[in-house]
Design a protein around this motif. Structure first.
Motif, PDB file in Angstrom:
ATOM      1  N   THR A   6       0.834  -1.203   0.000  1.00  0.00           N
ATOM      2  CA  THR A   6       0.000   0.000   0.000  1.00  0.00           C
ATOM      3  C   THR A   6       0.870   1.255   0.000  1.00  0.00           C
ATOM      4  N   ASN A   7       0.262   2.351  -0.353  1.00  0.00           N
ATOM      5  CA  ASN A   7       0.992   3.625  -0.316  1.00  0.00           C
ATOM      6  C   ASN A   7       1.489   3.911   1.096  1.00  0.00           C
ATOM      7  N   ARG A   8       0.692   3.569   2.099  1.00  0.00           N
ATOM      8  CA  ARG A   8       1.121   3.774   3.484  1.00  0.00           C
ATOM      9  C   ARG A   8       2.284   2.840   3.814  1.00  0.00           C
ATOM     10  N   GLY A   9       2.265   1.615   3.287  1.00  0.00           N
ATOM     11  CA  GLY A   9       3.382   0.695   3.502  1.00  0.00           C
ATOM     12  C   GLY A   9       4.666   1.225   2.872  1.00  0.00           C
ATOM     13  N   LYS A  10       4.570   1.777   1.668  1.00  0.00           N
ATOM     14  CA  LYS A  10       5.725   2.378   0.998  1.00  0.00           C
ATOM     15  C   LYS A  10       6.252   3.562   1.803  1.00  0.00           C
ATOM     16  N   ALA A  77       5.428   6.562  -2.767  1.00  0.00           N
ATOM     17  CA  ALA A  77       5.977   7.377  -1.681  1.00  0.00           C
ATOM     18  C   ALA A  77       7.389   7.757  -2.095  1.00  0.00           C
ATOM     19  N   ALA A  78       7.896   8.853  -1.552  1.00  0.00           N
ATOM     20  CA  ALA A  78       9.219   9.335  -1.953  1.00  0.00           C
ATOM     21  C   ALA A  78       9.999   9.842  -0.755  1.00  0.00           C
ATOM     22  N   LEU A  79      11.306   9.581  -0.780  1.00  0.00           N
ATOM     23  CA  LEU A  79      12.256  10.090   0.202  1.00  0.00           C
ATOM     24  C   LEU A  79      13.075  11.176  -0.482  1.00  0.00           C
ATOM     25  N   LEU A 113      23.335   2.051  -0.804  1.00  0.00           N
ATOM     26  CA  LEU A 113      21.899   1.809  -0.842  1.00  0.00           C
ATOM     27  C   LEU A 113      21.292   2.031  -2.220  1.00  0.00           C
ATOM     28  N   ALA A 114      21.882   2.925  -2.990  1.00  0.00           N
ATOM     29  CA  ALA A 114      21.375   3.221  -4.332  1.00  0.00           C
ATOM     30  C   ALA A 114      22.472   3.887  -5.143  1.00  0.00           C
ATOM     31  N   ASP A 134      12.823  13.326  -5.104  1.00  0.00           N
ATOM     32  CA  ASP A 134      12.481  11.902  -5.023  1.00  0.00           C
ATOM     33  C   ASP A 134      13.724  11.041  -5.158  1.00  0.00           C
ATOM     34  N   LEU A 135      14.690  11.249  -4.265  1.00  0.00           N
ATOM     35  CA  LEU A 135      15.923  10.476  -4.310  1.00  0.00           C
ATOM     36  C   LEU A 135      15.615   8.989  -4.369  1.00  0.00           C
ATOM     37  N   LEU A 136      14.744   8.541  -3.480  1.00  0.00           N
ATOM     38  CA  LEU A 136      14.261   7.165  -3.534  1.00  0.00           C
ATOM     39  C   LEU A 136      12.747   7.217  -3.640  1.00  0.00           C
ATOM     40  N   ARG A 137      12.222   6.470  -4.592  1.00  0.00           N
ATOM     41  CA  ARG A 137      10.783   6.440  -4.793  1.00  0.00           C
ATOM     42  C   ARG A 137      10.307   4.997  -4.764  1.00  0.00           C
ATOM     43  N   ALA A 138       9.304   4.739  -3.946  1.00  0.00           N
ATOM     44  CA  ALA A 138       8.698   3.415  -3.901  1.00  0.00           C
ATOM     45  C   ALA A 138       7.384   3.507  -4.685  1.00  0.00           C
ATOM     46  N   SER A 139       7.348   2.789  -5.789  1.00  0.00           N
ATOM     47  CA  SER A 139       6.144   2.837  -6.646  1.00  0.00           C
ATOM     48  C   SER A 139       5.393   1.529  -6.575  1.00  0.00           C
TER      49      SER A 139
END
Length: 139
Positions: A6-10, A77-79, A113-114, A134-139
């Motif tokens: 889910t978006n909340r999980g990301k 979600a994005a970091l 990490l990336a 959006d250095l890290l993005r969970a899609s």
């Protein structure tokens, strides 16, 4: 059967990463070549540096201004971190950058990490500005 993060999980996964890294989040510049750097088996800075033709630029930058955002419209979600700049390094060409956990006592203990090579190579003659969105993005 289907699996859904889910978006909340990301959001919570990226929030946990941001919290775990804290002030140890760093960005390093890869020089030399891009060949071989985009390998999912690179675990540490020492592993990255051991790739033939790759070197790690001496200036390492701590990342600040961390935020995590949940984006329900785009189901992700994005970091993010604040933008940063590297000093001029005449004759040096950045081949990419890597997000690392800089808390280890040596490069063999600093996790990668990336790795980012899109938009590179870039000459560092006048410095290098990294605009982080959006250095890290969970899609």
């Amino acid at each position: 059967m289907a699996e859904t993060v889910t978006n909340r999980g990301k959001y919570r996964a990226l929030l946990a990463l941001m919290t775990t890294l804290g002030t140890n989040a760093q960005l390093i510049v890869i020089t030399g070549t891009q060949v071989g750097v985009n390998s999912a088996t690179v675990n540490t800075v020492a592993d990255l540096d051991a790739i033939a033709g790759v070197a790690i630029h001496t200036e390492r930058k701590g990342l600040g201004g961390a935020t995590v955002a949940e984006d329900d419209v785009n189901n992700r979600a994005a970091l993010d971190y604040a933008n940063l700049s590297y000093a001029a390094a005449p004759g040096v060409t950045a081949q990419g950058v890597a997000l690392i956990d800089g808390s280890g006592a040596s490069d063999a203990a600093r996790d990668v990490l990336a790795i980012f090579t899109t938009g590179f190579p870039q000459p560092m003659d006048g410095g290098l500005n990294i605009n982080i969105a959006d250095l890290l993005r969970a899609s």
